[in-house]
Design a protein around this motif. Structure first.
Motif, PDB file in Angstrom:
ATOM      1  N   ALA A 280      94.512 108.712  -2.729  1.00  9.18           N
ATOM      2  CA  ALA A 280      94.391 109.333  -4.060  1.00  9.18           C
ATOM      3  C   ALA A 280      95.588 110.246  -4.321  1.00  9.18           C
ATOM      4  O   ALA A 280      96.117 110.302  -5.440  1.00  9.18           O
ATOM      5  CB  ALA A 280      93.089 110.127  -4.150  1.00  9.18           C
ATOM      6  N   ALA A 281      96.022 110.951  -3.273  1.00  7.05           N
ATOM      7  CA  ALA A 281      97.147 111.887  -3.441  1.00  7.05           C
ATOM      8  C   ALA A 281      98.427 111.128  -3.788  1.00  7.05           C
ATOM      9  O   ALA A 281      99.209 111.574  -4.634  1.00  7.05           O
ATOM     10  CB  ALA A 281      97.340 112.714  -2.174  1.00  7.05           C
ATOM     11  N   VAL A 282      98.641 109.983  -3.171  1.00  6.47           N
ATOM     12  CA  VAL A 282      99.860 109.205  -3.454  1.00  6.47           C
ATOM     13  C   VAL A 282      99.840 108.716  -4.904  1.00  6.47           C
ATOM     14  O   VAL A 282     100.837 108.810  -5.631  1.00  6.47           O
ATOM     15  CB  VAL A 282      99.995 108.018  -2.479  1.00  6.47           C
ATOM     16  CG1 VAL A 282     101.059 107.033  -2.939  1.00  6.47           C
ATOM     17  CG2 VAL A 282     100.322 108.530  -1.082  1.00  6.47           C
ATOM     18  N   ARG A 283      98.664 108.225  -5.303  1.00  4.10           N
ATOM     19  CA  ARG A 283      98.545 107.709  -6.680  1.00  4.10           C
ATOM     20  C   ARG A 283      98.887 108.810  -7.691  1.00  4.10           C
ATOM     21  O   ARG A 283      99.731 108.664  -8.556  1.00  4.10           O
ATOM     22  CB  ARG A 283      97.106 107.221  -6.894  1.00  4.10           C
ATOM     23  CG  ARG A 283      97.032 105.922  -7.633  1.00  4.10           C
ATOM     24  CD  ARG A 283      95.596 105.455  -7.829  1.00  4.10           C
ATOM     25  NE  ARG A 283      94.802 105.403  -6.605  1.00  4.10           N
ATOM     26  CZ  ARG A 283      93.637 106.012  -6.412  1.00  4.10           C
ATOM     27  NH1 ARG A 283      93.096 106.753  -7.355  1.00  4.10           N
ATOM     28  NH2 ARG A 283      92.987 105.917  -5.277  1.00  4.10           N
ATOM     29  N   ALA A 284      98.208 109.968  -7.555  1.00  4.14           N
ATOM     30  CA  ALA A 284      98.389 111.039  -8.549  1.00  4.14           C
ATOM     31  C   ALA A 284      99.762 111.698  -8.412  1.00  4.14           C
ATOM     32  O   ALA A 284     100.354 112.121  -9.411  1.00  4.14           O
ATOM     33  CB  ALA A 284      97.293 112.078  -8.389  1.00  4.14           C
ATOM     34  N   SER A 285     100.274 111.760  -7.187  1.00  2.66           N
ATOM     35  CA  SER A 285     101.579 112.415  -7.010  1.00  2.66           C
ATOM     36  C   SER A 285     102.687 111.559  -7.606  1.00  2.66           C
ATOM     37  O   SER A 285     103.685 112.093  -8.114  1.00  2.66           O
ATOM     38  CB  SER A 285     101.865 112.654  -5.527  1.00  2.66           C
ATOM     39  OG  SER A 285     100.816 113.391  -4.957  1.00  2.66           O
ATOM     40  N   SER A 286     102.534 110.223  -7.555  1.00  7.58           N
ATOM     41  CA  SER A 286     103.550 109.347  -8.158  1.00  7.58           C
ATOM     42  C   SER A 286     103.569 109.543  -9.662  1.00  7.58           C
ATOM     43  O   SER A 286     104.626 109.765 -10.254  1.00  7.58           O
ATOM     44  CB  SER A 286     103.265 107.866  -7.871  1.00  7.58           C
ATOM     45  OG  SER A 286     103.109 107.680  -6.507  1.00  7.58           O
ATOM     46  N   SER A 287     102.383 109.484 -10.289  1.00  8.10           N
ATOM     47  CA  SER A 287     102.428 109.684 -11.742  1.00  8.10           C
ATOM     48  C   SER A 287     102.786 111.128 -12.050  1.00  8.10           C
ATOM     49  O   SER A 287     103.421 111.410 -13.067  1.00  8.10           O
ATOM     50  CB  SER A 287     101.135 109.237 -12.421  1.00  8.10           C
ATOM     51  OG  SER A 287     100.074 109.940 -11.889  1.00  8.10           O
ATOM     52  N   LEU A 422     105.281 127.448 -13.197  1.00  9.13           N
ATOM     53  CA  LEU A 422     104.496 126.821 -14.261  1.00  9.13           C
ATOM     54  C   LEU A 422     103.187 126.222 -13.751  1.00  9.13           C
ATOM     55  O   LEU A 422     102.111 126.504 -14.283  1.00  9.13           O
ATOM     56  CB  LEU A 422     105.344 125.741 -14.956  1.00  9.13           C
ATOM     57  CG  LEU A 422     104.721 125.096 -16.179  1.00  9.13           C
ATOM     58  CD1 LEU A 422     104.420 126.126 -17.262  1.00  9.13           C
ATOM     59  CD2 LEU A 422     105.633 124.005 -16.748  1.00  9.13           C
ATOM     60  N   ALA A 423     103.275 125.359 -12.735  1.00  8.42           N
ATOM     61  CA  ALA A 423     102.086 124.650 -12.272  1.00  8.42           C
ATOM     62  C   ALA A 423     102.222 124.374 -10.783  1.00  8.42           C
ATOM     63  O   ALA A 423     103.321 124.450 -10.217  1.00  8.42           O
ATOM     64  CB  ALA A 423     101.918 123.346 -13.042  1.00  8.42           C
ATOM     65  N   ALA A 424     101.078 124.070 -10.143  1.00 10.96           N
ATOM     66  CA  ALA A 424     101.073 123.705  -8.728  1.00 10.96           C
ATOM     67  C   ALA A 424      99.831 122.850  -8.496  1.00 10.96           C
ATOM     68  O   ALA A 424      98.914 122.851  -9.323  1.00 10.96           O
ATOM     69  CB  ALA A 424     101.023 124.957  -7.845  1.00 10.96           C
ATOM     70  N   ALA A 425      99.832 122.120  -7.372  1.00 13.60           N
ATOM     71  CA  ALA A 425      98.639 121.342  -7.039  1.00 13.60           C
ATOM     72  C   ALA A 425      98.417 121.422  -5.539  1.00 13.60           C
ATOM     73  O   ALA A 425      99.362 121.659  -4.771  1.00 13.60           O
ATOM     74  CB  ALA A 425      98.810 119.882  -7.455  1.00 13.60           C
ATOM     75  N   LEU A 426      97.150 121.243  -5.127  1.00 14.52           N
ATOM     76  CA  LEU A 426      96.886 121.132  -3.703  1.00 14.52           C
ATOM     77  C   LEU A 426      95.795 120.113  -3.461  1.00 14.52           C
ATOM     78  O   LEU A 426      94.918 119.916  -4.306  1.00 14.52           O
ATOM     79  CB  LEU A 426      96.528 122.486  -3.100  1.00 14.52           C
ATOM     80  CG  LEU A 426      95.249 123.159  -3.526  1.00 14.52           C
ATOM     81  CD1 LEU A 426      94.364 123.392  -2.321  1.00 14.52           C
ATOM     82  CD2 LEU A 426      95.583 124.466  -4.177  1.00 14.52           C
ATOM     83  N   TRP A 427      95.923 119.458  -2.322  1.00 17.95           N
ATOM     84  CA  TRP A 427      95.008 118.374  -1.956  1.00 17.95           C
ATOM     85  C   TRP A 427      94.358 118.720  -0.630  1.00 17.95           C
ATOM     86  O   TRP A 427      95.040 118.844   0.393  1.00 17.95           O
ATOM     87  CB  TRP A 427      95.769 117.061  -1.823  1.00 17.95           C
ATOM     88  CG  TRP A 427      96.317 116.584  -3.141  1.00 17.95           C
ATOM     89  CD1 TRP A 427      97.422 117.062  -3.769  1.00 17.95           C
ATOM     90  CD2 TRP A 427      95.763 115.571  -3.978  1.00 17.95           C
ATOM     91  NE1 TRP A 427      97.602 116.410  -4.966  1.00 17.95           N
ATOM     92  CE2 TRP A 427      96.597 115.487  -5.118  1.00 17.95           C
ATOM     93  CE3 TRP A 427      94.651 114.733  -3.895  1.00 17.95           C
ATOM     94  CZ2 TRP A 427      96.353 114.589  -6.153  1.00 17.95           C
ATOM     95  CZ3 TRP A 427      94.412 113.837  -4.927  1.00 17.95           C
ATOM     96  CH2 TRP A 427      95.256 113.766  -6.040  1.00 17.95           C
ATOM     97  N   VAL A 448      93.563 120.851  -8.348  1.00 17.92           N
ATOM     98  CA  VAL A 448      93.034 120.605  -7.012  1.00 17.92           C
ATOM     99  C   VAL A 448      92.560 119.156  -6.946  1.00 17.92           C
ATOM    100  O   VAL A 448      91.741 118.726  -7.768  1.00 17.92           O
ATOM    101  CB  VAL A 448      91.871 121.570  -6.697  1.00 17.92           C
ATOM    102  CG1 VAL A 448      91.273 121.247  -5.332  1.00 17.92           C
ATOM    103  CG2 VAL A 448      92.347 123.016  -6.756  1.00 17.92           C
ATOM    104  N   ASN A 449      93.106 118.413  -6.003  1.00 22.55           N
ATOM    105  CA  ASN A 449      92.775 116.995  -5.799  1.00 22.55           C
ATOM    106  C   ASN A 449      92.996 116.156  -7.058  1.00 22.55           C
ATOM    107  O   ASN A 449      92.240 115.209  -7.343  1.00 22.55           O
ATOM    108  CB  ASN A 449      91.339 116.838  -5.280  1.00 22.55           C
ATOM    109  CG  ASN A 449      91.204 117.467  -3.909  1.00 22.55           C
ATOM    110  OD1 ASN A 449      92.182 117.546  -3.153  1.00 22.55           O
ATOM    111  ND2 ASN A 449      90.013 117.936  -3.578  1.00 22.55           N
TER     112      ASN A 449
END
Ligand code: NAD
Length: 493
Positions: A280-287, A422-427, A448-449
């Protein structure tokens, strides 16, 4: 006129390509015009009137008159709201027309403009339409012999300056709340993408927006933008764009002590912990990094991956990048269109060279595709250090930098070591970890995720530095365009 080498099913309908001042379409006083091009072909779509200093002054004066004496100034909120709802409804009715125009001028896949840009624009007008009659003050009791209360008043004439990556959406983020609050506007679109905003201006007039309430003056930032922000008739500057221009605007605003809101750049960290769902992380990180060809202020361009999952993540990311379909924006299969201009393409390729030179490993992409239009293949760099140019600077192109970390503290330190916020994400699957780390990340938004969601109802903006100092969207944006007035009524007798 329109030269559409790419095959649009609905031939985009061009808007009036003049200046919109005081409800009229006018040629520039200098007679100057500039070209706007299709980034997918490099061909000229049309020419547009190029505002000069006198036109800027005329537009500001029209907005001042509309604010001070026009019907807008005294119209009940419910009626302002009705006009905003009408704009939203008319955008729905002409959905495909706007989708084609935006995709043509900004080089966006039609699929993305349909799914993302236009629905977000319509949602924005509907959301703020609902606010127009709900702007209220408070009764704040102070003493028995006085009635003390506040009202919220519009700040006045707003100078709105927007970039080219989401031309219509960024404009709507400013126009809809400013109008809901009763302000009037002079808007300068980016010189690379003036068309959809001009079409919106025409539609707003048809929807019943009084003359002078929304003025649109395309032209170069160095002349039109700079004159606009220094004009004493402006009460609020609302800017989205690069940190360099943001700094110049803040300096220019000092002379008249004009209110300034700045939405600037990003270099957002996207942290993948060892317990993340890697697929899931690869999918969302690519887009997250390749969407809109990477030309997104919140692009997740610094991907921090725990050492134990690093190789798996990088392999999967490369495979995914290599499957990206690049090309004709009208083709529903296409994932990525061109970047906006030849200059932007060369800047991005310059960053790719810098990455190689500084010792990062380019595993895929980072090259021009074809020799017509400005298409690039999505790039994945591994073995990136957080201090390399490609990890520090905003590239605004489809380039992912993947960085290793060993533990939570290092991940937070690397994530926060940036001039951007501006923004950040964590998985992670650990609920305690996600809440405590979300609080420690210096970012206006933390995902998150997942990656990249924005919504009209949620505030959007940076926590200072090169990401700027304001919030667009949500209830928070209302305070950009209104201010409280305290009223003290003596009841003593
Ligand atoms: P830019 O700063 O070059 O231009 C933005 C706008 O400012 C354009 O309309 C331009 O004509 C105008 N401008 C240029 N010089 C000016 C001056 N001296 N005075 C007044 N106006 C002037 O930015 P860009 O290249 O169009 O857009 C890319 C930048 O925008 C990136 O840094 C990106 O991160 C940022 N951006 C931020 C957000 C956000 O929500 N924070 C959204 C989109 C883009």
């Amino acid at each position: 006129m329109s030269t559409l080498a790419q095959d649009f099913k609905n031939e985009p309908k061009l808007p009036p390509v003049e200046l919109l001042i005081d409800g009229e379409w006018r040629a520039a006083k200098t007679g100057k015009r500039f070209e706007t091009r299709n980034p997918a072909t490099g061909e000229v779509i049309t020419t547009v009137a190029e505002a000069g200093r006198t036109d800027v002054h005329d537009a500001v004066m029209a907005a001042r008159r509309a604010f001070e004496t026009g019907p807008w100034a005294t119209m009940p909120g419910i009626d302002r709201g009705r006009i905003l709802y009408r704009i939203a409804q008319m955008l729905r009715d002409r959905f495909e027309e706007f989708v084609s125009l935006e995709s043509l001028d900004a080089g966006k896949p039609l699929r993305a403009t349909r799914r993302q840009d236009l629905p977000a624009v319509i949602d924005c007008f509907e959301y703020y339409a609902g606010w127009a009659d709900k702007l209220k003050g408070d009764v704040i009791p102070v003493r028995d012999d006085a009635l003390t209360y506040t009202i919220r008043e519009p700040v006045g004439v707003v100078a709105a300056i927007v970039p080219w990556n989401f031309p219509l959406m960024n404009a709507a983020w400013k126009i809809a709340p400013a109008l809901a609050c009763g302000c009037t506007i002079v808007l300068k679109p980016a010189e690379l993408t003036p068309l959809s905003v001009l079409a919106l201006g025409a539609l707003a007039l048809e929807a019943g927006l009084p003359p002078g309430v929304l003025n649109i003056i395309p032209g170069p930032g160095s002349v039109v933008g700079a004159t606009l922000v220094a004009h004493p008739g402006i009460n609020k500057i609302s800017f989205t764009g690069s940190p360099e221009v943001g700094r110049q605007i803040m300096r220019a605003a000092a002379d008249n002590v004009t209110r300034v809101g700045l939405e600037l750049g990003g270099k957002s960290p996207n942290i993948i912990f060892e317990d993340a769902d890697i697929e899931a992380a690869v999918r969302a990180s690519s887009s997250g990094v390749f969407f809109n060809a990477g030309q997104v202020c919140s692009a997740g361009s610094r991907i921090l991956v725990h050492r134990s999952r690093y190789d798996d993540f990088v392999d999967a990311m490369v495979k995914r990048a290599e499957k990206y379909k690049i090309g004709d924006v009208a083709n529903p299969e296409v994932d990525m269109g061109p970047v906006i201009s030849e200059k932007q393409m060369n800047t991005i390729l310059g960053f790719v060279d810098a990455g190689r030179r500084e010792g990062a490993s380019l595993l895929t992409g980072g090259a021009r595709v074809g020799d017509r239009g400005y298409f690039l293949s999505p790039a994945v760099f591994a073995n990136v250090g957080n201090d390399m140019t490609i990890a520090r600077e905003e590239i605004f192109g489809p380039v992912a930098s993947v960085i290793r970390f060993d533990d939570e503290e290092e991940a937070i330190r690397l994530a926060n070591s940036s001039i951007y916020s501006l923004a950040a994400a964590l998985w992670s699957r650990d609920v305690g970890r996600v809440h405590s780390i979300a609080k420690r990340l210096r970012a206006g938004t933390v995902w998150v995720n997942t990656y990249g969601h924005t919504n009209t109802r949620l505030p959007w903006g940076g926590q200072g530095g090169a990401s700027g100092i304001t919030r667009d969207l949500g209830e928070a944006a209302l305070s950009n365009y209104t201010e409280p007035k305290a009223i003290w009524v003596n009841l003593g007798r």
